[in-house]
Scaffold this active site. Structure first.
Site, PDB file in Angstrom:
ATOM      1  N   ARG A 271       0.859  -1.183   0.000  1.00 58.72           N
ATOM      2  CA  ARG A 271       0.000   0.000   0.000  1.00 58.72           C
ATOM      3  C   ARG A 271       0.899   1.238   0.000  1.00 58.72           C
ATOM      4  O   ARG A 271       1.427   1.636   1.032  1.00 58.72           O
ATOM      5  CB  ARG A 271      -0.903  -0.036   1.238  1.00 58.72           C
ATOM      6  N   HIS A 275      -3.455   4.420   4.763  1.00 57.09           N
ATOM      7  CA  HIS A 275      -4.652   3.565   4.838  1.00 57.09           C
ATOM      8  C   HIS A 275      -5.853   4.273   4.230  1.00 57.09           C
ATOM      9  O   HIS A 275      -6.578   3.709   3.405  1.00 57.09           O
ATOM     10  CB  HIS A 275      -4.922   3.200   6.297  1.00 57.09           C
ATOM     11  N   TYR A 284       4.097   4.796  11.406  1.00 57.75           N
ATOM     12  CA  TYR A 284       4.378   3.365  11.584  1.00 57.75           C
ATOM     13  C   TYR A 284       5.235   2.748  10.483  1.00 57.75           C
ATOM     14  O   TYR A 284       5.496   1.549  10.493  1.00 57.75           O
ATOM     15  CB  TYR A 284       3.077   2.569  11.728  1.00 57.75           C
TER      16      TYR A 284
END
Length: 377
Positions: A271, A275, A284
């Site tokens: 990805r 998100h 993160y």
């Protein structure tokens, strides 16, 4: 005296010694993800398929960029981008026949568009102004599923029902790696294997369930290995290799249609974007990790193969870009139009026949709206 102590009472025989119900070896995935691009097998790939995949990937990349921009303009409430995962999305749509069904998750708007859903209608749910936005039956695309993995049992149910009716239909269900941690994933795979339902599960393993890396979700060798525990084949594929994904999914769909039962396919991808537009991915993961995956971009991989085989020139590239810009311009123009909302639509398409409670609620709302209209005169 208990029932079991009575003479002639039924006493079940001891269960047989444990033995494998099936040989697990053929169900195990390969040790490495299946690849086509960059290998000798690429020379055998159909040129027309390569060109079609390329055009759709370029279109999909621009679609993702435009939808993301619309969130910044307040025209979309949220958008989960599939940038970097376009090969999975496009291959999933193109591998199906018209009579088959696609069961997407919330990140799979591109798969729905590639399947033929209007780009604006595919975003309607994320805009927040209508139920699904498109007719699922017309396109054979189930509603975009926001709850994790709940679309998987639905796919199994549809596929099983189709087989009972004698319909030659396969269901392809998409889910992310985070969805494999849900109970619905277990239930769907178990039922599919027991019933030998004609369904294919495509797990897009993009590395993170929002901010949770895969290593904190499972200790399995791969997500494809989970298939063995249910009694179905597991396949592992490079999710950024559009030709490989199309090939593996094509095999799985043909296997299901021929009565071979379900297959679990894990596509290893990444990805690139956050998100959603509400997420800060820098909290993160590092930029170096993202840049490494950019070098394995699905469009770049396909461009190299097409160029090496003399199938891609500047004119073909520009044609793909022009088509993508046309789609983006149309999407932008139509999404910038304010939707005309009817509050009474809340009660439409809930049930085929409205329940007494729905009719009562509809009447109450209509009365309130009429009263407000009279007060405003």
């Amino acid at each position: 005296m208990t029932v079991m102590e009575q003479r002639g009472a039924y006493r079940p025989t001891p269960p047989p010694a444990w033995q494998p119900r099936t040989d697990p070896a053929p169900l195990l995935p390969d040790a490495e993800p299946h690849r086509v691009l960059g290998t000798e097998a690429a020379a055998q790939a159909d040129p027309e398929l390569l060109r079609r995949l390329y055009a759709q990937l370029v279109l999909g990349r621009r679609y993702n960029a435009q939808a993301t921009a619309l969130t910044k303009q307040g025209r979309l409430a949220v958008y989960p981008s599939s940038t970097g995962q376009e090969a999975c999305e496009v291959a999933a749509a193109l591998v199906l026949q018209e009579r088959d069904w696609l069961f997407p998750s919330y990140r799979d708007t591109l798969a729905a568009v590639a399947r033929g859903v209007d780009p604006v209608e595919a975003l309607t749910l994320l805009r927040g102004d209508w139920h699904t936005g498109y007719d699922p039956h017309e396109h054979r695309v189930a509603p975009l599923c926001t709850p994790l993995a709940t679309q998987l049992p639905h796919a199994v149910g549809l596929a099983h029902a189709a087989r009972l009716k004698g319909d030659d239909v396969v269901a392809l269900a998409l889910v992310g790696d985070g969805g494999t941690s849900e109970g619905d994933f277990h239930e769907a795979l178990n039922f599919a294997a027991v019933w030998q339902a004609p369904v294919v599960f495509l797990v897009q393993n993009n590395g993170f369930a929002i901010s949770v890396p895969l290593a904190k979700q499972t200790a399995a060798p791969s997500l494809a290995h989970k298939a063995v525990g249910y009694g179905m084949p597991g396949r592992l594929v490079d999710g950024n290799d559009a030709v490989a994904v199309h090939e593996v999914l094509g095999d799985a769909v043909r296997h299901a249609r021929a009565g071979g039962g379900p297959t679990l396919v894990e596509a290893v991808t990444y990805r690139i974007e956050a998100h959603t537009n509400a997420d800060d991915a820098t909290r993160y993961r590092g930029d170096a990790e993202v840049e490494t995956w950019r070098e394995h971009d699905p469009i770049l991989l396909l461009e190299r193969e097409l160029t090496a085989r003399g199938l891609l020139d500047d004119e073909t590239k520009q044609a793909a870009r022009d088509a993508a810009e046309t789609l983006a311009a149309d999407l932008r123009a139509r999404m910038n139009q304010d939707a005309t909302l009817d509050p009474m639509d809340l009660f439409a398409h809930v049930y085929a026949e409205p329940t007494p409670q729905l009719r009562e609620q509809r009447a109450l709302l209509r009365a309130e709206l009429e009263a407000e209209g009279e007060e405003g005169r």
